[in-house]
Design a protein around this motif. Structure first.
Motif, PDB file in Angstrom:
ATOM      1  N   VAL A 187      52.230  65.373  -3.827  1.00  0.00           N
ATOM      2  CA  VAL A 187      50.871  64.343  -3.845  1.00  0.00           C
ATOM      3  C   VAL A 187      50.066  64.517  -2.610  1.00  0.00           C
ATOM      4  O   VAL A 187      48.885  64.838  -2.697  1.00  0.00           O
ATOM      5  CB  VAL A 187      51.410  62.951  -4.135  1.00  0.00           C
ATOM      6  N   GLY A 215      49.288  68.325  -1.981  1.00  0.00           N
ATOM      7  CA  GLY A 215      49.125  69.182  -2.896  1.00  0.00           C
ATOM      8  C   GLY A 215      48.181  70.386  -2.896  1.00  0.00           C
ATOM      9  O   GLY A 215      47.499  70.328  -1.891  1.00  0.00           O
ATOM     10  N   LYS A 261      46.374  67.570 -10.216  1.00  0.00           N
ATOM     11  CA  LYS A 261      47.448  66.733  -9.733  1.00  0.00           C
ATOM     12  C   LYS A 261      48.143  65.960 -10.657  1.00  0.00           C
ATOM     13  O   LYS A 261      49.071  64.966 -10.221  1.00  0.00           O
ATOM     14  CB  LYS A 261      46.953  65.881  -8.639  1.00  0.00           C
ATOM     15  N   ALA A 282      52.178  66.292 -10.335  1.00  0.00           N
ATOM     16  CA  ALA A 282      52.567  65.503  -9.001  1.00  0.00           C
ATOM     17  C   ALA A 282      52.544  64.148  -9.138  1.00  0.00           C
ATOM     18  O   ALA A 282      53.438  63.203  -8.784  1.00  0.00           O
ATOM     19  CB  ALA A 282      52.188  66.304  -7.813  1.00  0.00           C
ATOM     20  N   ILE A 283      51.251  63.553  -9.427  1.00  0.00           N
ATOM     21  CA  ILE A 283      51.202  62.287  -9.689  1.00  0.00           C
ATOM     22  C   ILE A 283      52.091  61.417 -10.799  1.00  0.00           C
ATOM     23  O   ILE A 283      52.685  60.441 -10.652  1.00  0.00           O
ATOM     24  CB  ILE A 283      49.723  61.768  -9.677  1.00  0.00           C
ATOM     25  N   LEU A 313      55.517  61.058  -9.326  1.00  0.00           N
ATOM     26  CA  LEU A 313      55.761  60.100  -8.536  1.00  0.00           C
ATOM     27  C   LEU A 313      55.796  58.795  -9.110  1.00  0.00           C
ATOM     28  O   LEU A 313      56.465  58.036  -8.969  1.00  0.00           O
ATOM     29  CB  LEU A 313      54.592  60.074  -7.441  1.00  0.00           C
TER      30      LEU A 313
END
Length: 601
Positions: A254, A257, A266, A269-270, A273
């Motif tokens: 994140v 990235g 993103k 990735a987010i 997370l």
């Protein structure tokens, strides 16, 4: 009096001992921290060698496997689990999945499923190393060194690197256990971590920061396992540290990235997370009863840390897998697709985090290189509109696209040159050179359009000249041929198919023949006294030469590297003839040294 003197002497001795004792404690603490830092560094380096070695051996094949498996959530989950178990890096797997999703090749749901599987895959090596296998360390290092130094085969060489790394990991774990077995060192370490071990939230934050800094959740989990195995930290504190390590490994993609300003790039990735953070919050709320139950089931503290790590990721996957569709829809609403890009010359896919994984970085560079082909295609379309319809307003817009080519070309070259040469396999180096050849030739083709073809078209408009119908049709047909060859070159960059390379290379002969035929037809019209052909003769011939040069760059961009790799590219088009002296003989007769004597530049 004697008693008083003796008391004063004892008091003096105690005062003299205190500084010495304090000094010894400082020295012991420093040496303990130095030993600890060295062992952790060895563990991190061993982990790095295992990851880089496996990526060199299996990276390209595993990326292709992941691309084929991304058609359903369960197949994607299993693919993420198995690929991460081999690569030992959930970050590498996540970058591949995010790249596919950002390019629109797969849906967001399978990409998120890959991440859940990757999180489980990282636990497998921890499970294996939780057993006492340190005795295999010398054998692994010896076998690895022999394969690394003796083998001529690149694949065997990289397998040796992997074995060395695995042996170093086992050696580092053994050193950590020995360090914490020593009573004096263990007491010092216990004093250092005692304050933090009583605050679970602080444990989570410390482990998350350490994992983010080291870029390796596996190494951090193994370190936590060693601390708990020697009672340096209690199991509850170790479980909180494990949660922090799981959270920290999701932070890197994140924060570091993709360069793209598009929020949609993103989402994976987010999403990973947020799912990890949700799992950490739930686990923290139930940490007490879960921890007591696990200690009862598994009294071995090293094994119980590994089991908790695996259980956390399995439960997290079980919770999110049924709800991936609404979760993906929520992420799509929170991170909408950006409709336009403020700077078309800004790279979209050159993710800086991917540079530690060459197979992913080369894929990103390939995707960015395809943007150059699209920009050159727009330039050719603009040039065609200028020639066919006299669209003067398109001249400036088309020429500005050459600036985009220059920016992207520079960004791609800088990105590729930043890759660590030691992490590149022979195949990776070859692929890197192919990408560089492609972007350089496409950029040079754009220069020909900008500096040659468009000025000639502009000159025709300023002088109000008109080509003959036949001549204009020939020019437009050749421009269409250029556009078709450009599409073939872009496809060839992706497929690496020798058959397509031969077809594209043959197009150079076809284009040369068409250019010769067009020139011959033009000269025939001149002989017949056609005034339109006479007025535009020089421009017509210049445009033919420009298009031929552009086509040469397009062919050289994609076809020649593939044919050269397969040994199907001739050194010269000149036919050999024994009745004529060779080039070396001609050079010798002229008093010049033979070809091999010229210094290389």
């Amino acid at each position: 009096m004697l008693i008083e003197i003796k008391g004063k002497a004892d008091s003096i001795k105690r005062c003299m001992r205190r500084p010495l004792s304090s000094c010894m404690r400082s020295i012991t603490l420093s040496l303990t921290l130095l030993d600890l830092a060295g062992s952790v560094a060895l563990l991190l380096w061993g982990t790095h060698m295992v990851q880089s070695g496996i990526q060199r051996v299996f990276g390209a094949g595993l990326r292709a496997l992941l691309g084929r498996a991304l058609h359903g959530r369960w197949s994607a989950f299993l693919a993420g689990l198995s690929i991460t178990a081999i690569l030992q890096s959930s970050t590498a797997t996540g970058l591949m999945a995010a790249g596919f999703a950002a390019a629109g090749l797969v849906d967001l749901v399978p990409a998120l499923a890959v991440m859940l599987g990757a999180n489980v895959g990282t636990t497998l090596i921890v499970q294996v190393l939780s057993f006492d296998v340190s005795a295999a360390s010398p054998a692994l290092i010896l076998a690895g060194v022999l394969m690394f130094r003796r083998a001529a085969n690149t694949r065997t060489h990289d397998v040796g690197r992997t074995l060395i790394g695995l042996g170093l990991m086992l050696l580092a774990l053994h050193q950590l256990l020995r360090l914490m077995t020593d009573q004096e060192d263990a007491s010092v370490l216990s004093t250092l971590v005692h304050a933090a071990s009583s605050v679970p939230l602080l444990n989570v934050l410390v482990a998350a920061g350490l994992t983010w800094a080291t870029h390796s959740s596996v190494a951090v989990i193994l370190f936590i396992m060693s601390l708990c195995a020697q009672n340096v930290v209690p199991p509850d504190a170790a479980f909180a540290l494990v949660l922090g390590a799981n959270l920290g490994t999701a932070i890197n993609p994140v924060l570091e990235g993709t360069l793209s300003t598009d929020p949609a790039a993103k989402r994976v990735a987010i999403g990973n997370l947020l799912s990890r953070a949700t799992g950490v919050v739930i686990a923290m709320a139930t940490l007490g009863p879960i921890g007591r139950m696990m200690v009862i089931v598994e009294p071995d503290y090293a094994r119980v840390v590994a089991d908790f790590h695996t259980l956390f990721n399995l439960v997290l996957a079980g919770l999110f897998m049924p709800f991936l569709s609404p979760y993906a829809a929520l992420l799509a609403r929170l991170l909408p697709q950006q409709q336009s890009h403020a700077d078309p010359g800004r790279p979209l896919y050159l993710d800086p985090l991917a540079r530690q994984f060459p197979v992913v970085a080369l894929g990103n560079a390939t995707r960015e290189a395809l943007r150059l082909a699209d920009v050159l295609g727009d330039m050719l379309s603009g040039a065609r509109a200028v020639l066919a319809d006299g669209e003067r307003r398109l001249i400036g817009e088309t020429r500005r696209r050459d600036d985009i080519l220059d920016s992207l070309n520079a960004a791609i070259k800088t990105y590729l040159m930043s890759l660590d040469p030691e992490q590149l396999t022979g195949h990776d180096r070859q692929r890197l050179n192919e990408i560089l050849t492609f972007v350089v030739n496409i950029e040079q083709a754009g220069d020909v359009v900008d500096l040659n073809l468009l000025p000639h078209a502009t000159k025709r408009l300023k002088r109000r000249l008109c080509f003959s119908k036949e001549g204009e049709a020939e020019l437009l047909e050749m421009l269409d041929h250029l556009t078709a060859n450009l599409r073939t070159a872009a496809s060839l960059l992706m497929t690496q198919d020798t058959r397509i390379a031969r077809i594209l290379a043959d197009e150079k002969v076809t284009f040369r023949t068409a250019e010769s035929a067009a020139k011959a037809a033009h000269f025939d019209r001149l002989r017949s006294g056609r005034p339109d052909s006479a007025q535009t003769s020089a421009l017509h011939l210049d445009l033919l030469c420009d298009m031929k040069l552009i086509n040469s760059h397009i062919v050289a961009a994609a076809a020649y590297p593939i044919l050269e790799r397969d040994g199907a590219l001739l050194v010269s088009r000149i036919a050999a003839n024994d009745s004529h002296p060779s080039l070396d003989e001609n050079l010798s007769a002229s008093g010049l040294p033979p070809r091999g004597s010229f210094p290389s530049r």
